[in-house]
Scaffold this active site. Sequence first.
Site, mmCIF file in Angstrom:
data_model
loop_
_atom_site.group_PDB
_atom_site.id
_atom_site.type_symbol
_atom_site.label_atom_id
_atom_site.label_comp_id
_atom_site.label_asym_id
_atom_site.label_seq_id
_atom_site.Cartn_x
_atom_site.Cartn_y
_atom_site.Cartn_z
ATOM 1 N N HIS A 184 2.272 -9.218 18.774
ATOM 2 C CA HIS A 184 2.336 -7.873 18.194
ATOM 3 C C HIS A 184 2.365 -7.957 16.657
ATOM 4 O O HIS A 184 1.536 -7.357 15.976
ATOM 5 C CB HIS A 184 3.594 -7.171 18.725
ATOM 6 C CG HIS A 184 3.848 -5.816 18.139
ATOM 7 N ND1 HIS A 184 3.711 -4.658 18.856
ATOM 8 C CD2 HIS A 184 4.234 -5.424 16.902
ATOM 9 C CE1 HIS A 184 3.991 -3.623 18.091
ATOM 10 N NE2 HIS A 184 4.319 -4.060 16.890
ATOM 11 N N GLU A 185 3.300 -8.719 16.133
ATOM 12 C CA GLU A 185 3.425 -8.821 14.674
ATOM 13 C C GLU A 185 2.173 -9.456 14.080
ATOM 14 O O GLU A 185 1.740 -9.106 12.982
ATOM 15 C CB GLU A 185 4.673 -9.615 14.276
ATOM 16 C CG GLU A 185 6.007 -9.035 14.771
ATOM 17 C CD GLU A 185 6.195 -7.564 14.442
ATOM 18 O OE1 GLU A 185 5.613 -7.084 13.456
ATOM 19 O OE2 GLU A 185 6.912 -6.873 15.201
ATOM 20 N N HIS B 275 -4.292 -6.944 10.542
ATOM 21 C CA HIS B 275 -4.617 -5.684 9.865
ATOM 22 C C HIS B 275 -4.499 -5.874 8.349
ATOM 23 O O HIS B 275 -5.388 -5.519 7.583
ATOM 24 C CB HIS B 275 -3.684 -4.581 10.378
ATOM 25 C CG HIS B 275 -3.988 -3.215 9.834
ATOM 26 N ND1 HIS B 275 -3.115 -2.169 9.949
ATOM 27 C CD2 HIS B 275 -5.052 -2.733 9.162
ATOM 28 C CE1 HIS B 275 -3.640 -1.090 9.384
ATOM 29 N NE2 HIS B 275 -4.813 -1.416 8.894
ATOM 30 N N HIS C 246 -0.324 -6.857 13.340
ATOM 31 C CA HIS C 246 -0.102 -6.222 12.033
ATOM 32 C C HIS C 246 -0.618 -7.141 10.922
ATOM 33 O O HIS C 246 -1.209 -6.680 9.944
ATOM 34 C CB HIS C 246 1.394 -5.986 11.799
ATOM 35 C CG HIS C 246 1.981 -4.854 12.597
ATOM 36 N ND1 HIS C 246 1.443 -3.589 12.606
ATOM 37 C CD2 HIS C 246 3.089 -4.796 13.393
ATOM 38 C CE1 HIS C 246 2.191 -2.798 13.377
ATOM 39 N NE2 HIS C 246 3.196 -3.511 13.875
HETATM 40 ZN ZN ZN Z 1 4.763 -2.853 15.225
#
Ligand code: ZN
Length: 703
Positions: A495-496, A502, A499
């Site tokens: 998940h991280e 991104h 980010h």
């Molecule tokens: Zn998040």
Amino acid sequence: MRKISILLTLTAVVLSFSACKNTKKMENPFFTAYTTEFQVPPFNKIDTSDYMPAFIEGMKQQMQEIDSIVNNPEAPTFENTILVFDKSGKLLTRVSKVFFNVNEANTSEAMQKIARDVTPLLSKHGDDIAMNPKLFERIKAVYDNRKESNLDAQQIRVVEKYYNDFVRNGANLSKEDQDKLRKINEELSMLSLTFGENLLAETNDSYFLVVDNKKDIENVPQGVIDVAAETAKEKKMDGKWVFTLSKSSMLPFLQYSPNREMREKIYTGYFMKGNNNNKHDNKEIVAKMARLRVEKAQLLGYPDYASYVIVENMAKTPANVDKFLAELWTPTMKVSKEEVKEMQKIIDKEGGKFKLAPWDWWYYADKVKKAKYDLDENELKPYFTLDNVRNGMFMVANKLYGITFTKLDSVPVYQEDVEVFDVKEADGKHLGVLYLDYYARPSKRGGAWCTDFQSAGWEDGKKVDPIISMVCNATPPSGDTPSLLTFEETSTMFHEFGHALHGLFTEGKYNRTAGNVPQDYVELPSQVMENWASEPEVLKLYAKHYKTGEIIPDELVKKIVNSGKFNQGFETGEYLAASILDMDYHELKDTANIDVLVFEKNAMDKIGLIPEILPRYRSTYFAHIFDGGYAAGYYVYIWAAVLDADAFAAFKESGNIFNPELAAKFRKYCLQEAGDDEGMIQYVKFRGQEPSVKALLEKRGLN
Ligand SMILES: [Zn+2]
């Protein structure tokens, strides 16, 4: 979770901080651009005493930049107003990014003191800029002429964003209304502070459960029992165990304790928080905040607070959110009723002679989990070493985007365990730098997050490469045992990392728009990566037993995949109920006082929430919306979950979860240029159509 720097571009100054008169200006490492490899922060040269002078000087410099805009005798243009404003505050940004990131990941008393001292200064600095009428006048002039000024689409977007920021902060109001707004803001911030303090006091003191019979906690994990014994000792009840209303103490008790009466007591203590008619009661605060938010929204020209918030998001209107939540609600309740039946069967079979109540849910859900999925976390852990998981996520990124990760051993770090990687494009070109800070330690706050020391940007006609940082709280290796992750922690790492991708892929010439996405878009890049983590094809690539090297067996892979659907009627149901309660509070249109308990009951009756489930947060302890940034925004998690499930479904449908064309499109539209246009427009460019909730319902077994 994605940490957004508290320092937005709307910021201005406090000049008279003479106590911090800087005497070592020449050697402060923040005062000049970094000269390290890839311009990473020179952590080895930064001393705690460097921060405050850099903050003060940074605010001063930005104020001078604002003054130069305001006092420019020439007519306002994009270049002399918007662009100067967009690029202002460079020193302040440089020091803030290092200071706040290190303060979260590796704090100390000295750091905390600086944080307390500098926070009000920064907030005043921000207000002074946001409420500078002359600055707004010039921004408005550029805005009014934006269509006739030969600006390109991105420039127009930046102008509109800044204009909008000022208007939303009340810049267009009469002086009298501005004073009203300031008063409402002040009152709201004090109320929310009190709400949080009350909640903390209630969580700590309003109730605790004393256990003196070991039988009542025989299956509770040892770590939790140890803490309960410790808590008992602190309360001078040596030899007993004390369970508290904090979730890490209460949930294991609810899940494992066979003592039904005790389960009822502790859960009742929990759901009565802030509702005990004592000095920490939050009912009146909730009612007042709901009323003040209506006033604020209407002052700014919106019918209700939800409209004011959501107009900035992908969803655009409260009606769209309501429709979306309703669409998920019906199938979710259907599944939750099935879950109740399944658990009731177990109760009846055991001769229970009672009806399942809210405090029974965790205990019987656990029995269902064992019977149906037979999944034991401890069986999984040896396959998920931290190194395996990191290599797995790097491999996925490589297969999707061709990028590579090379460890850098010679760049400075803020803590010795931190690892740094040079991220390169498929053709070897440098893309950015990635810091990975893996392990829990007392100086680090809980949870996991992703942030940056340098956002991707543009300066003097050249791209500025991002420096991203990912922080986790994994158990450190001990002896011969490497750091082993649970599957949930594995998903969190992916998940991280989403980010982080991104941040690494972001491009854009203007600070206001590059990488800047709405609140209900933020979790798309991150949540989408979780899909790869649990995909059998990917598990086989990275999940290998740390002792034998054996690839994870099919039978375990199957259990992981299946357990994704476990208890989703409850989990999605309690989440949706809270989201709907949030929307109801913020769609209020009149300022008459409400009775909080009646209001909440009506909201839940209206949607037909089953009595075995309470909303994840009841009004008096709903900190996300009364003491956090999620008012009319608690829905964003599931909004992004629809996007991520739909986006991943595109890969699945193509028959190749590493489909290079889809990956290239996702990178370009949903990551690299995500801030260039409205979230939905960017998403449709990738997917060819708006997302449907179908993929999410399937994934959670709610279809
Ligand atoms: Zn998040």
